[in-house]
Design a protein around this motif. Structure first.
Motif, short mmCIF file in Angstrom:
data_model
loop_
_atom_site.label_atom_id
_atom_site.label_comp_id
_atom_site.label_asym_id
_atom_site.label_seq_id
_atom_site.Cartn_x
_atom_site.Cartn_y
_atom_site.Cartn_z
N VAL A 248 0.83 -1.22 0.00
CA VAL A 248 0.00 0.00 0.00
C VAL A 248 0.86 1.26 0.00
O VAL A 248 0.49 2.28 -0.60
N ALA A 249 2.03 1.18 0.61
CA ALA A 249 2.94 2.34 0.57
C ALA A 249 3.40 2.59 -0.87
O ALA A 249 3.44 3.74 -1.34
N ILE A 250 3.72 1.52 -1.57
CA ILE A 250 4.13 1.64 -2.98
C ILE A 250 2.99 2.25 -3.81
O ILE A 250 3.19 3.16 -4.62
N GLU A 251 1.78 1.74 -3.57
CA GLU A 251 0.62 2.26 -4.33
C GLU A 251 0.41 3.74 -4.06
O GLU A 251 0.10 4.52 -4.97
N ARG A 252 0.57 4.14 -2.82
CA ARG A 252 0.42 5.56 -2.47
C ARG A 252 1.42 6.41 -3.25
O ARG A 252 1.07 7.47 -3.79
N LEU A 253 2.65 5.96 -3.32
CA LEU A 253 3.68 6.73 -4.03
C LEU A 253 3.43 6.72 -5.54
O LEU A 253 3.48 7.77 -6.21
N LEU A 254 3.14 5.55 -6.08
CA LEU A 254 2.96 5.46 -7.55
C LEU A 254 1.75 6.25 -8.02
O LEU A 254 1.72 6.77 -9.13
N ASN A 255 0.74 6.35 -7.14
CA ASN A 255 -0.47 7.10 -7.52
C ASN A 255 -0.45 8.55 -7.04
O ASN A 255 -1.49 9.22 -7.05
N ASP A 256 0.71 8.99 -6.59
CA ASP A 256 0.86 10.38 -6.12
C ASP A 256 -0.15 10.75 -5.04
O ASP A 256 -0.65 11.88 -5.01
N LYS A 257 -0.44 9.82 -4.15
CA LYS A 257 -1.40 10.08 -3.08
C LYS A 257 -0.73 10.62 -1.81
O LYS A 257 -1.39 10.96 -0.84
N ASN A 258 0.61 10.63 -1.83
CA ASN A 258 1.32 11.11 -0.63
C ASN A 258 1.08 12.60 -0.43
O ASN A 258 0.95 13.35 -1.40
N LYS A 259 1.05 13.00 0.86
CA LYS A 259 0.77 14.41 1.15
C LYS A 259 2.04 15.21 1.40
O LYS A 259 2.04 16.43 1.36
N GLU A 260 3.11 14.53 1.71
CA GLU A 260 4.42 15.18 1.88
C GLU A 260 5.41 14.37 1.06
O GLU A 260 5.18 13.19 0.80
N ASN A 261 6.55 14.99 0.72
CA ASN A 261 7.51 14.21 -0.07
C ASN A 261 8.19 13.14 0.78
O ASN A 261 8.69 12.15 0.26
N CYS A 262 8.15 13.32 2.12
CA CYS A 262 8.72 12.31 3.00
C CYS A 262 7.71 12.01 4.11
O CYS A 262 7.39 12.91 4.88
N GLU A 263 7.22 10.79 4.16
CA GLU A 263 6.20 10.44 5.16
C GLU A 263 6.68 9.28 6.03
O GLU A 263 7.49 8.46 5.60
N TYR A 264 6.12 9.22 7.23
CA TYR A 264 6.49 8.19 8.21
C TYR A 264 5.23 7.50 8.69
O TYR A 264 4.25 8.19 8.99
N PHE A 265 5.27 6.18 8.78
CA PHE A 265 4.12 5.45 9.30
C PHE A 265 4.56 4.40 10.31
O PHE A 265 5.51 3.64 10.05
N ASN A 266 3.84 4.34 11.42
CA ASN A 266 4.02 3.23 12.35
C ASN A 266 3.36 1.99 11.77
O ASN A 266 2.19 2.06 11.36
N VAL A 267 4.07 0.88 11.75
CA VAL A 267 3.47 -0.36 11.27
C VAL A 267 3.52 -1.39 12.40
O VAL A 267 4.52 -2.08 12.60
N GLY A 268 2.44 -1.41 13.14
CA GLY A 268 2.29 -2.35 14.24
C GLY A 268 0.83 -2.73 14.31
O GLY A 268 0.03 -2.39 13.42
#
Ligand code: UFG
Length: 340
Positions: A248-268
């Motif tokens: 899903v992170a890849i899809e967000r980037l490929l579809n330009d859905k990111n809101k900042e050029n550098c994002e951080y997510f907790n994955v737990g």
């Protein structure tokens, strides 16, 4: 044509599970790995699960000449998932230069090629280790990072900074750092899983090896923490759930859905679980007894950490799905499959 993704460290524990999920979602994967902590047979296991043998190049990503040659050869890459790194906390204390060399130089080589060869998207393996022992739980992505407790932990903090600064300087690039909590478990087919070298440092491989009779008993490091049962608390996530977060992170980037050029997510998972609760859950899920004893705390361990996953839930539309019992059962099936 399917979108091509470079997965560094793709024969490793989290990498191999992520390659499976990427291939199941139609991506064309090329793996780079130096096989320093994994086996080439993993490629065939991935093929058995997905029906597709991923492309594979064996070399060390600290070698800039080879990295350049790779990017010249694979000119259609859309994104990179960078797993390749050394990851043993204790070893990093003994061999700090090896850790700084491996973990920082690989990232810098990759990022300079992202600029030169115009590969715009990066997903990076970060860790909850960047939070140290947080003052407040659960931790959100805004929880301040703390001074690292080990050279390994410090490489994750520095890598996050290298990525942030580089993405700021090159706005055509985008990245997501996934901060993993404690990945455990194995693929449901038991064809891929964790393959620790020597005596495992981590809880679950040590536990499953104990139940398999390879180790006499599990040591529970400390029962005098300020937690309900006195043992330390972590957020244990099924490696397949973690792998899906990369897709899903890849899809967000490929579809330009990111809101900042550098994002951080907790994955737990968002659940804090103690060592004694792990033993209880494992016994319930598998019907096996876990021989164990309480010993002193392990130096360098924090008392407790678990994630607030709201940001990943809402922004990525991702949520960990497996229960702890299911996750531990998958770890046991994997152990039974690899035997001694
Ligand atoms: N533990 C035991 N007995 C063991 C091994 C571990 O009781 O034989 C306990 C530890 O004390 C800790 C918990 O089980 O409370 C989990 O320990 P792990 O070694 O499995 O994992 P850590 O939380 O120490 O480390 C993990 C990753 C690191 C990462 C860190 C971030 O292995 O790469 O999370 O917090 F940096």
């Amino acid at each position: 044509m399917n979108k091509q993704i470079l997965v560094t460290g793709g024969t490793g524990f989290i990498g191999s599970h992520t390659v499976v999920e990427l291939q199941n979602n139609g991506y064309d994967v090329v793996i780079v790995d130096n096989l320093s902590n994994s086996k080439i047979e993993v490629l065939n296991q991935i093929k058995e699960i997905t029906g597709i043998l991923p492309k594979f190049e064996e070399f060390d990503l600290t070698d800039k000449v080879k990295v350049d040659a790779f990017f010249k050869k694979y000119s259609n890459l859309e994104a990179i998932i960078h797993f390749a790194a050394s990851k043993a906390v204790g070893e990093s204390v003994d061999k700090p230069l090896m850790y700084y060399n491996n973990n920082l130089n690989t990232l810098m080589n990759i990022m300079s090629c992202m600029i030169e060869y115009k590969v715009p998207n990066l997903v990076f393996s970060s860790s909850c280790t960047v939070y140290g022992q947080p003052d407040k739980l659960p931790v959100t992505e805004k929880t301040p990072r703390k001074e690292a407790e080990s050279p390994y932990g410090n490489t994750k903090t520095i890598c996050e900074d290298i990525i942030r600064d580089t993405l700021n300087a090159y706005p055509e690039l985008k990245g997501i750092a996934l901060r993993y909590f404690n990945p455990i478990g194995a693929h449901e087919t038991a064809k891929i899983g964790e393959l620790p070298l020597g005596v495992p440092n981590n809880l679950i491989p040590f536990l499953t090896q104990t139940v398999a009779g390879i180790r006499p008993e599990l040591s529970v490091f400390g029962d005098d923490y300020n937690t309900p049962d006195g043992s330390a608390i972590r957020d244990y996530i099924h490696v397949v759930d973690l792998a899906k977060a990369h897709v899903v992170a890849i899809e967000r980037l490929l579809n330009d859905k990111n809101k900042e050029n550098c994002e951080y997510f907790n994955v737990g998972t968002g659940n804090g679980v103690s060592v004694l609760e792990i033993i209880e859950s494992f016994e319930r899920a598998t019907g096996e007894k876990v021989p164990h004893k309480i010993v002193a705390r392990r130096v360098g361990d924090i008392e407790q950490i678990y994630a607030d996953t709201t940001f990943a839930n809402e922004e990525l539309g991702w949520k960990a799905e497996s229960t702890l019992d299911e996750t531990l059962l998958s770890a046991w099936k994997w152990q039974e499959n690899i035997g001694e």
